[in-house]
Design a protein around this motif. Structure first.
Motif, PDB file in Angstrom:
ATOM      1  N   ALA A  80       0.861  -1.016  -0.028  1.00 57.70           N
ATOM      2  CA  ALA A  80       0.232   0.011  -0.171  1.00 57.70           C
ATOM      3  C   ALA A  80       0.727   1.080   0.124  1.00 57.70           C
ATOM      4  N   PHE A  81       0.418   2.184  -0.886  1.00 55.45           N
ATOM      5  CA  PHE A  81       0.817   3.596  -0.563  1.00 55.45           C
ATOM      6  C   PHE A  81      -0.031   4.293  -0.007  1.00 55.45           C
ATOM      7  N   CYS A  82       0.300   4.855   1.277  1.00 52.86           N
ATOM      8  CA  CYS A  82      -0.497   5.535   2.267  1.00 52.86           C
ATOM      9  C   CYS A  82      -0.209   7.124   2.535  1.00 52.86           C
ATOM     10  N   MET A  83      -0.823   8.068   2.582  1.00 58.60           N
ATOM     11  CA  MET A  83      -0.558   9.364   2.797  1.00 58.60           C
ATOM     12  C   MET A  83      -1.647   9.891   3.786  1.00 58.60           C
ATOM     13  N   SER A  84      -1.319  11.056   4.409  1.00 56.81           N
ATOM     14  CA  SER A  84      -2.241  11.771   5.197  1.00 56.81           C
ATOM     15  C   SER A  84      -2.269  13.208   5.040  1.00 56.81           C
ATOM     16  N   THR A  85      -3.042  13.826   5.340  1.00 54.33           N
ATOM     17  CA  THR A  85      -3.527  15.250   5.173  1.00 54.33           C
ATOM     18  C   THR A  85      -4.033  15.786   6.522  1.00 54.33           C
ATOM     19  N   PRO A  86      -3.506  17.079   7.101  1.00 48.93           N
ATOM     20  CA  PRO A  86      -4.339  17.575   8.199  1.00 48.93           C
ATOM     21  C   PRO A  86      -5.464  18.510   7.982  1.00 48.93           C
ATOM     22  N   LYS A 117       1.137  -6.456   3.140  1.00 51.38           N
ATOM     23  CA  LYS A 117       2.448  -6.842   3.207  1.00 51.38           C
ATOM     24  C   LYS A 117       3.283  -5.687   3.538  1.00 51.38           C
ATOM     25  N   HIS A 118       3.375  -4.552   2.815  1.00 51.01           N
ATOM     26  CA  HIS A 118       4.316  -3.628   2.965  1.00 51.01           C
ATOM     27  C   HIS A 118       3.582  -2.177   2.937  1.00 51.01           C
ATOM     28  N   VAL A 119       3.672  -1.373   3.683  1.00 54.48           N
ATOM     29  CA  VAL A 119       3.152   0.174   3.682  1.00 54.48           C
ATOM     30  C   VAL A 119       4.384   1.013   3.236  1.00 54.48           C
ATOM     31  N   VAL A 120       4.083   2.000   2.117  1.00 57.98           N
ATOM     32  CA  VAL A 120       5.247   3.120   1.844  1.00 57.98           C
ATOM     33  C   VAL A 120       4.213   4.265   2.343  1.00 57.98           C
ATOM     34  N   PHE A 121       4.664   4.988   3.432  1.00 61.15           N
ATOM     35  CA  PHE A 121       3.962   6.237   3.980  1.00 61.15           C
ATOM     36  C   PHE A 121       4.608   7.307   3.572  1.00 61.15           C
ATOM     37  N   SER A 122       4.052   8.417   2.959  1.00 64.30           N
ATOM     38  CA  SER A 122       4.360   9.696   2.469  1.00 64.30           C
ATOM     39  C   SER A 122       4.140  10.684   3.733  1.00 64.30           C
ATOM     40  N   SER A 123       5.273  10.985   4.304  1.00 63.55           N
ATOM     41  CA  SER A 123       5.495  11.794   5.294  1.00 63.55           C
ATOM     42  C   SER A 123       5.824  13.304   4.979  1.00 63.55           C
ATOM     43  N   VAL A 124       6.708  13.956   5.583  1.00 62.47           N
ATOM     44  CA  VAL A 124       7.255  15.255   5.258  1.00 62.47           C
ATOM     45  C   VAL A 124       8.516  15.385   5.905  1.00 62.47           C
ATOM     46  N   ALA A 125       9.435  16.036   5.234  1.00 66.21           N
ATOM     47  CA  ALA A 125      10.763  16.663   5.791  1.00 66.21           C
ATOM     48  C   ALA A 125      10.508  17.219   7.229  1.00 66.21           C
ATOM     49  N   ALA A 126      11.547  17.110   7.874  1.00 62.42           N
ATOM     50  CA  ALA A 126      11.658  18.069   9.272  1.00 62.42           C
ATOM     51  C   ALA A 126      10.506  17.709  10.072  1.00 62.42           C
ATOM     52  N   CYS A 127       9.753  16.684  10.003  1.00 59.88           N
ATOM     53  CA  CYS A 127       8.484  16.527  10.799  1.00 59.88           C
ATOM     54  C   CYS A 127       9.023  15.967  12.165  1.00 59.88           C
ATOM     55  N   ASP A 128      10.177  15.751  12.340  1.00 59.76           N
ATOM     56  CA  ASP A 128      10.821  15.391  13.721  1.00 59.76           C
ATOM     57  C   ASP A 128      11.492  16.659  14.336  1.00 59.76           C
ATOM     58  N   ALA A 129      11.543  17.601  13.841  1.00 58.87           N
ATOM     59  CA  ALA A 129      12.440  18.909  14.165  1.00 58.87           C
ATOM     60  C   ALA A 129      11.733  19.629  15.202  1.00 58.87           C
ATOM     61  N   ASP A 130      12.210  19.969  16.288  1.00 58.70           N
ATOM     62  CA  ASP A 130      11.570  20.604  17.525  1.00 58.70           C
ATOM     63  C   ASP A 130      10.908  21.977  17.058  1.00 58.70           C
ATOM     64  N   HIS A 131      11.421  22.508  16.028  1.00 58.25           N
ATOM     65  CA  HIS A 131      10.634  23.694  15.796  1.00 58.25           C
ATOM     66  C   HIS A 131       9.473  23.354  14.727  1.00 58.25           C
ATOM     67  N   ALA A 132       9.281  22.313  14.324  1.00 59.50           N
ATOM     68  CA  ALA A 132       8.275  22.036  13.314  1.00 59.50           C
ATOM     69  C   ALA A 132       6.803  22.458  13.521  1.00 59.50           C
TER      70      ALA A 132
END
Length: 182
Positions: A80-86, A117-132
């Motif tokens: 699966a190709f998975c994505m999310s949106t706010p 069997k496998h998930v490809v998740f489209s996230s976003v760069a810098a989502c783990d940054a303190d200032h995000a």
């Protein structure tokens, strides 16, 4: 492709990312590509079926049961190709990070329950940054849920898409969507 006995289920199929994934898979002659959409009669969904050969499946990113059924619909092993949106329908498409996190976790739970069997998740760069900002950090919470799920996974962290800038910034003299014309 080596996935002849498997199906590829694409969430967010009528959006920019999902439709691009389907078009790419079609260019590779991938068999068994399924496009998940809230509205099977949506013109973009119809185009994916008629022009790009995707099989349409009804599903809603905010409804776990519909995603569970979408993942099971092909009747064979699924990647699966998975994505999310706010910007979810339930919030009137107004950015809501908490709604995105909830929907994203349900998406992962549905994939696990369906035996994906496998998930490809489209996230976003810098989502783990303190200032995000919250609408980026929400993707990190979904990533964490996916990583803890026991599913096989790949996380993509793209930066901003040019299509977004084209919607936010009207063309002006000498520039198109914030890009200088050469």
């Amino acid at each position: 492709m080596a996935f002849e006995d498997e199906a590829i289920v694409v969430l967010g199929a009528t959006g920019n990312q999902g439709s691009a994934v389907i078009k790419y898979l079609q260019a590779l002659n991938a068999p068994s590509v399924y496009a998940v959409t809230r509205d099977l009669n949506n013109p973009r969904a119809q185009q994916l079926a008629q022009v790009f050969g995707a099989e349409l499946i009804a599903g809603d990113l905010e409804q776990k049961d519909s995603l569970l059924q979408a993942f099971k619909a092909p009747g064979k092993p699924v990647r699966a190709f998975c994505m999310s949106t706010p910007c979810m329908a339930a919030t009137g498409f107004v950015a809501n990070a908490d709604a995105e996190i909830e929907a994203g976790k349900q998406m992962i739970d549905a994939a696990k329950e369906a035996g994906v069997k496998h998930v490809v998740f489209s996230s976003v760069a810098a989502c783990d940054a303190d200032h995000a900002p919250a609408h980026l950090k929400s993707k990190r919470r979904i990533e964490e849920h996916l990583q803890a799920s026991g599913l096989s996974w790949t996380i993509l962290r793209p930066v901003a898409f040019l299509e977004i800038w084209a919607r936010l910034h009207p063309p002006c003299q000498g520039a198109l969507s914030g890009l200088v014309k050469g």
